[in-house]
Design a protein around this motif. Structure first.
Motif, PDB file in Angstrom:
ATOM      1  N   GLN A  29      39.845  28.912 -29.125  1.00 53.76           N
ATOM      2  CA  GLN A  29      40.786  30.119 -29.575  1.00 53.76           C
ATOM      3  C   GLN A  29      40.467  30.751 -30.927  1.00 53.76           C
TER       4      GLN A  29
ATOM      5  N   ALA B 143      44.274  32.708 -24.613  1.00 57.00           N
ATOM      6  CA  ALA B 143      45.088  33.058 -23.744  1.00 57.00           C
ATOM      7  C   ALA B 143      44.796  31.887 -22.685  1.00 57.00           C
ATOM      8  N   GLU B 144      45.490  30.902 -22.313  1.00 54.02           N
ATOM      9  CA  GLU B 144      45.548  30.093 -21.329  1.00 54.02           C
ATOM     10  C   GLU B 144      45.042  30.761 -19.801  1.00 54.02           C
ATOM     11  N   ALA B 145      46.202  31.594 -19.674  1.00 55.31           N
ATOM     12  CA  ALA B 145      46.034  32.198 -18.170  1.00 55.31           C
ATOM     13  C   ALA B 145      44.579  32.849 -18.106  1.00 55.31           C
ATOM     14  N   VAL B 146      44.118  33.322 -19.086  1.00 55.90           N
ATOM     15  CA  VAL B 146      42.677  34.030 -19.087  1.00 55.90           C
ATOM     16  C   VAL B 146      41.484  33.142 -18.841  1.00 55.90           C
TER      17      VAL B 146
ATOM     18  N   GLU C 222      41.931  39.669 -18.187  1.00 60.47           N
ATOM     19  CA  GLU C 222      42.639  39.875 -19.493  1.00 60.47           C
ATOM     20  C   GLU C 222      44.154  39.336 -19.308  1.00 60.47           C
ATOM     21  N   SER C 223      44.879  38.861 -20.502  1.00 60.90           N
ATOM     22  CA  SER C 223      46.177  38.570 -20.171  1.00 60.90           C
ATOM     23  C   SER C 223      47.262  39.361 -19.446  1.00 60.90           C
ATOM     24  N   THR C 224      46.889  40.690 -19.296  1.00 62.37           N
ATOM     25  CA  THR C 224      47.563  41.643 -18.419  1.00 62.37           C
ATOM     26  C   THR C 224      47.116  41.841 -17.073  1.00 62.37           C
TER      27      THR C 224
ATOM     28  N   GLY D 120      40.143  38.926 -24.032  1.00 60.57           N
ATOM     29  CA  GLY D 120      39.675  38.840 -22.696  1.00 60.57           C
ATOM     30  C   GLY D 120      38.240  38.273 -22.406  1.00 60.57           C
TER      31      GLY D 120
END
Length: 275
Positions: free
Chosen positions: A140, A146-149, A221-223, A242
């Motif tokens: 981190q 970002a966990e999803a990343v 990326e998170s998006t 990202g």
């Protein structure tokens, strides 16, 4: 017909690999059984056995791919294999596909073994859990928060890893074929190692050169995810937390693998030197 060839190759691989996978299953059972005891030594021994056997399974699988293909295509069995009423392209494809599946299974076994041992120790050991939290906090701190990343990153990296394993198998098949034609057969089995190393060296060198010219990069990326060739976009994305994965090598190696497959088929049909 190609389905029957793949089925036959999978069964042949299962016969060659059954002992090592049986040993892995026994080691996993012993590790789980040791959880009922408080002996740290037994837990350590069984965990080490699982990891070692999983690593050996990967080595044995690759050895099986090399020696199995050499034996059935160009050894004594080659006389029978080459007279089968099937296309050489189908024969090579079936062997490549089955070998890739077994390599994938060995990698999966190794991954499950390492993760299983890690979970085994962290769930029973508070210090292990603290180490996991420390590693997570460390990542981190570098923007990988970002966990999803990083889940997407790990998933795509795993898929690329499977892809690289499968194209490596084709490199092996090409090197084996090359070592069985004049004048390359003079080096024997040692020649397979040399030709394989040269193939990897040349392809990887060209890959690095292409990446230097134009590196097609996947931004995670998170998006969402997107492709770009802009170094500035990659830099901005990574600074924002990202992650990026280069795809130039993936595209290039895909083309090379198709070419090597065609070349391997042609050499097998016209230039083989059966022993």
């Amino acid at each position: 017909m190609i389905g029957k060839l793949i089925k036959h190759e999978m069964k042949a691989g299962a016969r060659r690999m059954s002992n090592i996978y049986l040993a892995a299953a026994i080691a996993c059972g012993a590790m789980l059984f040791s959880a009922f005891f408080k002996s740290g030594f037994m837990r350590f021994i069984t965990s080490a056995a699982v990891v070692i056997i999983a690593a050996v399974a990967v080595v044995v699988t690759f050895a099986s791919v090399v020696f199995g293909a050499n034996k059935t295509l160009f050894g004594r069995e080659g006389y029978l294999t080459q007279t089968l009423p099937v296309r050489t392209s189908s024969l090579i494809f079936a062997k490549w596909f089955a070998s890739s599946v077994w390599v994938f299974i060995s990698y999966l076994l190794a991954a499950v073994a390492f993760i299983g041992v890690f979970v085994y120790w962290t769930t029973e050991n508070q210090e292990g859990a603290q180490i996991y939290d420390m590693i997570y906090s460390f990542l981190q701190g570098f923007g990988i928060g970002a966990e999803a990343v990083y889940q997407n990153y790990l998933l795509i990296s795993a898929v690329i890893g499977v892809f690289n394993a499968s194209i490596f198998v084709m490199y092996v098949f090409f090197a084996i074929t090359l070592s069985n034609i004049n004048p390359f057969h003079k080096l024997g089995t040692f020649g397979v190692i040399i030709y394989l190393a040269l193939t990897i060296f040349v392809i990887q060198g060209i890959t690095y050169a292409l990446e230097g010219i134009c590196d097609i990069t996947l931004l995670i990326e998170s998006t969402g995810m997107s492709m770009t060739v802009s170094e500035d976009a990659v830099l901005l994305a990574t600074q924002a937390g990202g992650m990026s994965i280069g795809f130039t090598g993936v595209y290039f190696k895909t083309i090379v693998t198709v070419f090597l497959y065609i070349l391997t088929v042609q050499l097998t049909e016209t230039k083989i030197n059966l022993k």
